[in-house]
Write an enzyme that holds these catalytic residues in place. Structure first.
Site, PDB file in Angstrom:
ATOM      1  N   ARG A  57      21.716 -14.151  11.095  1.00  0.00           N
ATOM      2  CA  ARG A  57      20.575 -13.259  11.375  1.00  0.00           C
ATOM      3  C   ARG A  57      20.209 -13.339  12.871  1.00  0.00           C
ATOM      4  NH1 ARG A  57      21.951 -12.640   7.303  1.00  0.00           N
ATOM      5  NH2 ARG A  57      22.741 -10.874   8.431  1.00  0.00           N
ATOM      6  N   HIS A 105       5.504 -14.779   8.639  1.00  0.00           N
ATOM      7  CA  HIS A 105       6.608 -15.398   7.906  1.00  0.00           C
ATOM      8  C   HIS A 105       7.580 -16.163   8.806  1.00  0.00           C
ATOM      9  CE1 HIS A 105       5.919 -12.334   4.416  1.00  0.00           C
ATOM     10  NE2 HIS A 105       5.041 -13.305   4.435  1.00  0.00           N
TER      11      HIS A 105
HETATM   12  P1  OAD Z   1      10.478  -4.383   1.994  1.00  0.00           P
HETATM   13  O1  OAD Z   1      11.965  -4.282   2.109  1.00  0.00           O
HETATM   14  O2  OAD Z   1       9.895  -4.852   0.725  1.00  0.00           O
HETATM   15  O3  OAD Z   1       9.847  -2.960   2.304  1.00  0.00           O
HETATM   16  C1  OAD Z   1      10.310  -2.183   3.387  1.00  0.00           C
HETATM   17  C2  OAD Z   1       9.508  -0.911   3.446  1.00  0.00           C
HETATM   18  O4  OAD Z   1       9.946  -0.198   4.585  1.00  0.00           O
HETATM   19  C3  OAD Z   1       9.698   0.014   2.222  1.00  0.00           C
HETATM   20  O5  OAD Z   1       8.432   0.467   1.780  1.00  0.00           O
HETATM   21  C4  OAD Z   1      10.531   1.157   2.798  1.00  0.00           C
HETATM   22  O6  OAD Z   1      10.245   2.417   2.185  1.00  0.00           O
HETATM   23  C5  OAD Z   1      10.081   1.164   4.252  1.00  0.00           C
HETATM   24  N1  OAD Z   1      11.006   1.762   5.219  1.00  0.00           N
HETATM   25  C6  OAD Z   1      12.356   1.913   5.136  1.00  0.00           C
HETATM   26  N2  OAD Z   1      12.837   2.498   6.254  1.00  0.00           N
HETATM   27  C7  OAD Z   1      11.768   2.716   7.074  1.00  0.00           C
HETATM   28  C8  OAD Z   1      11.595   3.263   8.385  1.00  0.00           C
HETATM   29  N3  OAD Z   1      12.640   3.713   9.104  1.00  0.00           N
HETATM   30  N4  OAD Z   1      10.347   3.327   8.897  1.00  0.00           N
HETATM   31  C9  OAD Z   1       9.286   2.878   8.184  1.00  0.00           C
HETATM   32  N5  OAD Z   1       9.373   2.334   6.967  1.00  0.00           N
HETATM   33  C10 OAD Z   1      10.600   2.252   6.406  1.00  0.00           C
HETATM   34  O7  OAD Z   1      10.010  -5.304   3.236  1.00  0.00           O
HETATM   35  P2  OAD Z   1       8.625  -6.047   3.482  1.00  0.00           P
HETATM   36  O8  OAD Z   1       7.495  -5.353   2.829  1.00  0.00           O
HETATM   37  O9  OAD Z   1       8.552  -6.341   4.941  1.00  0.00           O
HETATM   38  O10 OAD Z   1       9.553 -12.376   3.318  1.00  0.00           O
HETATM   39  O11 OAD Z   1       8.885  -7.418   2.748  1.00  0.00           O
HETATM   40  C11 OAD Z   1       7.910  -8.407   2.808  1.00  0.00           C
HETATM   41  C12 OAD Z   1       8.513  -9.786   2.827  1.00  0.00           C
HETATM   42  O12 OAD Z   1       9.410  -9.949   1.732  1.00  0.00           O
HETATM   43  C13 OAD Z   1       9.383 -10.084   4.041  1.00  0.00           C
HETATM   44  O13 OAD Z   1       8.632 -10.542   5.133  1.00  0.00           O
HETATM   45  C14 OAD Z   1      10.286 -11.152   3.520  1.00  0.00           C
HETATM   46  C15 OAD Z   1      10.657 -10.473   2.231  1.00  0.00           C
HETATM   47  O14 OAD Z   1      11.342 -11.161   1.319  1.00  0.00           O
HETATM   48  C16 OAD Z   1      10.079 -13.543   3.646  1.00  0.00           C
HETATM   49  O15 OAD Z   1      11.151 -13.673   4.187  1.00  0.00           O
HETATM   50  C17 OAD Z   1       9.194 -14.694   3.266  1.00  0.00           C
END
Ligand code: OAD
Length: 226
Positions: A57, A105
């Site tokens: 990563r 995180h």
């Molecule tokens: P997710 O993968 O759960 O969500 C990503 C979001 O980004 C989704 O709602 C997509 O629709 C959206 N998305 C995709 N492409 C996009 C773009 N070009 N512009 C804007 N939005 C877009 O990721 P997180 O919510 O960040 O934790 O996940 C939260 C946590 O879960 C992370 O920090 C990580 C993960 O497991 C740890 O590592 C502890």
């Protein structure tokens, strides 16, 4: 005095830079099960796998550039006091030039000892089996599932002070980060930028767009309102 614009970002913020989001590929993170690479149990079971995963990563991050969305948030600092709270472990907000970034995180470019009382910058270097930090093994400075999120208290305080709150690119699936929205003061507008639908109980103005395009639209709206 500038109004306070608080932004909560997630993986979608970095998607246009080429970093994959978490929940769009069968629950796998870059082909790995989250339990194997993002939990303390995974680390005890197979530290080599965990180190290899984060080393990979980190190498990927070195080759990755901030996107127009990251730069758009830097532009907003001309008119607002912008405070970013991010769930991302990349450093793309900082490299774009944002002046206030709180990582919930952890950070890929840092390492720590087992109980996280000592943290050191490692840049894009690998962590190798046998590397030590203080009296323990060195590990990535990442908040794994099941671990405490020490930065959440500061994040709540920042959220409470917001005049405008913006959510970008997070599925709002992971707590306590997702719970921050409940600390936004009642009269404060919340904007949510995401190309896909995101479920939340809060009243939000939804901007259905990718981060870069969505932030451009947000700028227009904010310049009319403030
Ligand atoms: P997710 O993968 O759960 O969500 C990503 C979001 O980004 C989704 O709602 C997509 O629709 C959206 N998305 C995709 N492409 C996009 C773009 N070009 N512009 C804007 N939005 C877009 O990721 P997180 O919510 O960040 O934790 O996940 C939260 C946590 O879960 C992370 O920090 C990580 C993960 O497991 C740890 O590592 C502890």
């Amino acid at each position: 005095m500038k109004k306070k614009l608080v932004v909560l970002t997630g993986a979608g913020m970095s998607a246009e830079s080429g970093i994959k989001t978490f929940r769009d590929s069968n629950g796998l993170w870059e082909e790995h099960r989250v339990e194997d690479v993002a939990t303390p149990e995974g680390w005890w079971r197979n530290p080599q796998l965990v180190l290899d995963f984060y080393n990979q990563r980190r190498r990927q991050l070195k080759e990755t550039m901030p996107n127009d969305g990251h730069y758009g948030l830097v532009d907003l600092e001309q008119d607002f006091e912008v405070k970013i709270i991010t769930q991302n472990v990349d450093n793309l907000h900082e490299r774009a030039g944002s002046s206030s970034v709180l990582h919930l995180h952890g950070e890929l470019t840092k390492a720590c000892n087992e109980d996280k009382t000592q943290v050191k910058d490692i840049g894009y270097e690998d962590i190798k089996i046998g590397d030590r930090c203080g009296k323990t093994r060195m590990r990535p400075f990442i908040v794994w599932f099941g671990e405490a999120v020490p930065a959440i208290e500061e994040a709540i305080e920042i959220t409470r002070q917001a005049d405008v709150f913006v959510v970008i690119g997070t599925s709002l699936n992971v707590y306590p980060a997702a719970g921050l929205l409940t600390y936004v003061a009642k009269e404060v507008p919340i904007f949510l930028i995401d190309p896909n639908e995101v479920s939340t109980n809060q009243m939000v103005s939804y901007i259905a767009a990718k981060a870069s395009e969505g932030i451009n639209r947000l700028k227009d709206i904010l310049h009319k309102q403030f």
